[in-house]
Design a protein around this motif. Structure first.
Motif, PDB file in Angstrom:
ATOM      1  N   PRO A  87       0.792  -1.226   0.000  1.00 32.77           N
ATOM      2  CA  PRO A  87       0.000   0.000   0.000  1.00 32.77           C
ATOM      3  C   PRO A  87       0.825   1.277   0.000  1.00 32.77           C
ATOM      4  O   PRO A  87       0.343   2.310  -0.387  1.00 32.77           O
ATOM      5  N   GLN A  88       2.097   1.227   0.431  1.00 36.23           N
ATOM      6  CA  GLN A  88       2.899   2.459   0.473  1.00 36.23           C
ATOM      7  C   GLN A  88       3.153   3.043  -0.911  1.00 36.23           C
ATOM      8  O   GLN A  88       3.554   4.181  -1.038  1.00 36.23           O
ATOM      9  N   ASN A  89       2.893   2.266  -1.999  1.00 30.24           N
ATOM     10  CA  ASN A  89       3.084   2.789  -3.345  1.00 30.24           C
ATOM     11  C   ASN A  89       1.907   3.629  -3.823  1.00 30.24           C
ATOM     12  O   ASN A  89       2.015   4.350  -4.798  1.00 30.24           O
ATOM     13  N   TYR A  90       0.756   3.499  -3.142  1.00 32.92           N
ATOM     14  CA  TYR A  90      -0.404   4.276  -3.552  1.00 32.92           C
ATOM     15  C   TYR A  90      -0.242   5.726  -3.138  1.00 32.92           C
ATOM     16  O   TYR A  90       0.341   6.030  -2.102  1.00 32.92           O
ATOM     17  N   ALA A  91      -0.761   6.626  -3.964  1.00 35.71           N
ATOM     18  CA  ALA A  91      -0.682   8.058  -3.668  1.00 35.71           C
ATOM     19  C   ALA A  91      -1.610   8.380  -2.500  1.00 35.71           C
ATOM     20  O   ALA A  91      -2.748   7.938  -2.458  1.00 35.71           O
ATOM     21  N   VAL A  96       1.918  13.463  -5.358  1.00 40.88           N
ATOM     22  CA  VAL A  96       1.566  13.672  -6.761  1.00 40.88           C
ATOM     23  C   VAL A  96       1.169  12.309  -7.311  1.00 40.88           C
ATOM     24  O   VAL A  96       1.900  11.337  -7.152  1.00 40.88           O
ATOM     25  N   GLU A  97      -0.005  12.230  -7.950  1.00 41.14           N
ATOM     26  CA  GLU A  97      -0.488  10.963  -8.500  1.00 41.14           C
ATOM     27  C   GLU A  97       0.051  10.729  -9.906  1.00 41.14           C
ATOM     28  O   GLU A  97       0.296  11.676 -10.642  1.00 41.14           O
ATOM     29  N   CYS A  98       0.213   9.464 -10.256  1.00 48.58           N
ATOM     30  CA  CYS A  98       0.595   9.093 -11.618  1.00 48.58           C
ATOM     31  C   CYS A  98      -0.572   9.413 -12.546  1.00 48.58           C
ATOM     32  O   CYS A  98      -1.716   9.053 -12.261  1.00 48.58           O
ATOM     33  N   ASP A  99      -0.294  10.080 -13.646  1.00 47.62           N
ATOM     34  CA  ASP A  99      -1.346  10.445 -14.595  1.00 47.62           C
ATOM     35  C   ASP A  99      -1.824   9.257 -15.436  1.00 47.62           C
ATOM     36  O   ASP A  99      -2.829   9.365 -16.128  1.00 47.62           O
ATOM     37  N   PHE A 106      -1.125   5.250  -8.204  1.00 46.27           N
ATOM     38  CA  PHE A 106       0.152   5.110  -7.519  1.00 46.27           C
ATOM     39  C   PHE A 106       0.812   6.483  -7.391  1.00 46.27           C
ATOM     40  O   PHE A 106       0.508   7.401  -8.143  1.00 46.27           O
ATOM     41  N   ARG A 107       1.728   6.585  -6.452  1.00 46.26           N
ATOM     42  CA  ARG A 107       2.479   7.819  -6.231  1.00 46.26           C
ATOM     43  C   ARG A 107       3.472   8.019  -7.382  1.00 46.26           C
ATOM     44  O   ARG A 107       4.166   7.095  -7.790  1.00 46.26           O
ATOM     45  N   GLN A 121       6.615   4.480 -10.866  1.00 47.78           N
ATOM     46  CA  GLN A 121       7.805   3.752 -11.308  1.00 47.78           C
ATOM     47  C   GLN A 121       7.519   2.888 -12.537  1.00 47.78           C
ATOM     48  O   GLN A 121       8.299   2.867 -13.481  1.00 47.78           O
ATOM     49  N   THR A 122       6.390   2.204 -12.555  1.00 48.39           N
ATOM     50  CA  THR A 122       6.072   1.317 -13.678  1.00 48.39           C
ATOM     51  C   THR A 122       5.836   2.098 -14.958  1.00 48.39           C
ATOM     52  O   THR A 122       6.382   1.764 -16.007  1.00 48.39           O
ATOM     53  N   HIS A 123       5.031   3.153 -14.896  1.00 47.64           N
ATOM     54  CA  HIS A 123       4.716   3.917 -16.109  1.00 47.64           C
ATOM     55  C   HIS A 123       5.884   4.788 -16.574  1.00 47.64           C
ATOM     56  O   HIS A 123       5.891   5.259 -17.712  1.00 47.64           O
ATOM     57  N   LEU A 124       6.879   4.981 -15.715  1.00 48.13           N
ATOM     58  CA  LEU A 124       8.057   5.758 -16.089  1.00 48.13           C
ATOM     59  C   LEU A 124       9.028   4.941 -16.940  1.00 48.13           C
ATOM     60  O   LEU A 124       9.818   5.502 -17.697  1.00 48.13           O
TER      61      LEU A 124
END
Length: 197
Positions: A87-91, A96-99, A106-107, A121-124
């Motif tokens: 859960p610590q990965n959720y915003a 700032v939330e992932c767009d 996720f944060r 991290q994944t979408h980056l």
């Protein structure tokens, strides 16, 4: 003969769009798999069909068929080993939330000043792997990206016009600030920091 145990991680069966375990998994011609709904939503919102992970563009929209074998493997693993991401990965509030996350966001770990979007991290990952995205300017997550866009041209503010004492985009340079004294924003920022000391 006894079967050897199979060791897998949750990440191997995660959709890179929703960042959750694949549901109705489909594979596209570049080899990446996504939830059917996530992929359809992405393609319905875009003018072109491209892979959300590697950005490979398809001339024609590929026919999508459910990957039944992968679906069965995921069902069996859900019963035994798969657990949701920590859960610590959720915003949370103030993050700032992932767009690009759908559902629970996720944060963001970085914001891209070229794409004007924030990424977990994944979408980056495509920014590190894809040739077209490697040269984009990444910064710490920034919730005020829209303030860094020119209101008139919707382009990134990159230039400081000393004549008008304002931040402008490259289109403004050409259209309304000819013969003005201009510098890159970074240069102006550094000059102001030196003069404030």
């Amino acid at each position: 003969m006894a079967e050897a145990p199979l060791f897998v991680s949750h990440d191997e069966f995660t959709c890179s769009v929703c960042l959750d375990t694949l549901t109705d998994p489909v594979a596209i011609p570049c080899g990446h798999s996504f939830c059917l709904k996530c992929l359809m939503d992405c393609w319905d919102q875009s003018q072109e069909c491209s892979c959300p992970q590697c950005r490979h563009t398809f001339m024609l929209r590929p026919e999508l068929n459910r990957n039944t074998l992968l679906n069965e493997v995921i069902k069996k693993l859900k019963k035994t080993t798969l657990s949701p991401p920590p859960p610590q990965n959720y915003a949370g509030p103030g993050d700032v939330e992932c767009d690009f996350c759908t559902g629970k966001k996720f944060r963001a770990v970085k914001s891209c000043l070229t794409c004007m979007a924030s990424y977990c991290q994944t979408h980056l990952q495509p920014h590190y792997e894809g040739e077209a995205l490697k040269h984009h300017k990444l910064v710490d997550p920034d919730r005020n990206l829209k303030e860094k866009l020119c209101e008139k041209h919707q382009k990134s503010l990159e230039i400081f016009c000393k004549t008008d004492d304002s931040c402008i985009c490259m289109m403004c340079v050409v259209t309304g600030h000819k013969n003005h004294e201009m510098v890159e924003m970074e240069t102006e920022r550094e000059e102001k920091q030196v003069s404030d000391v």
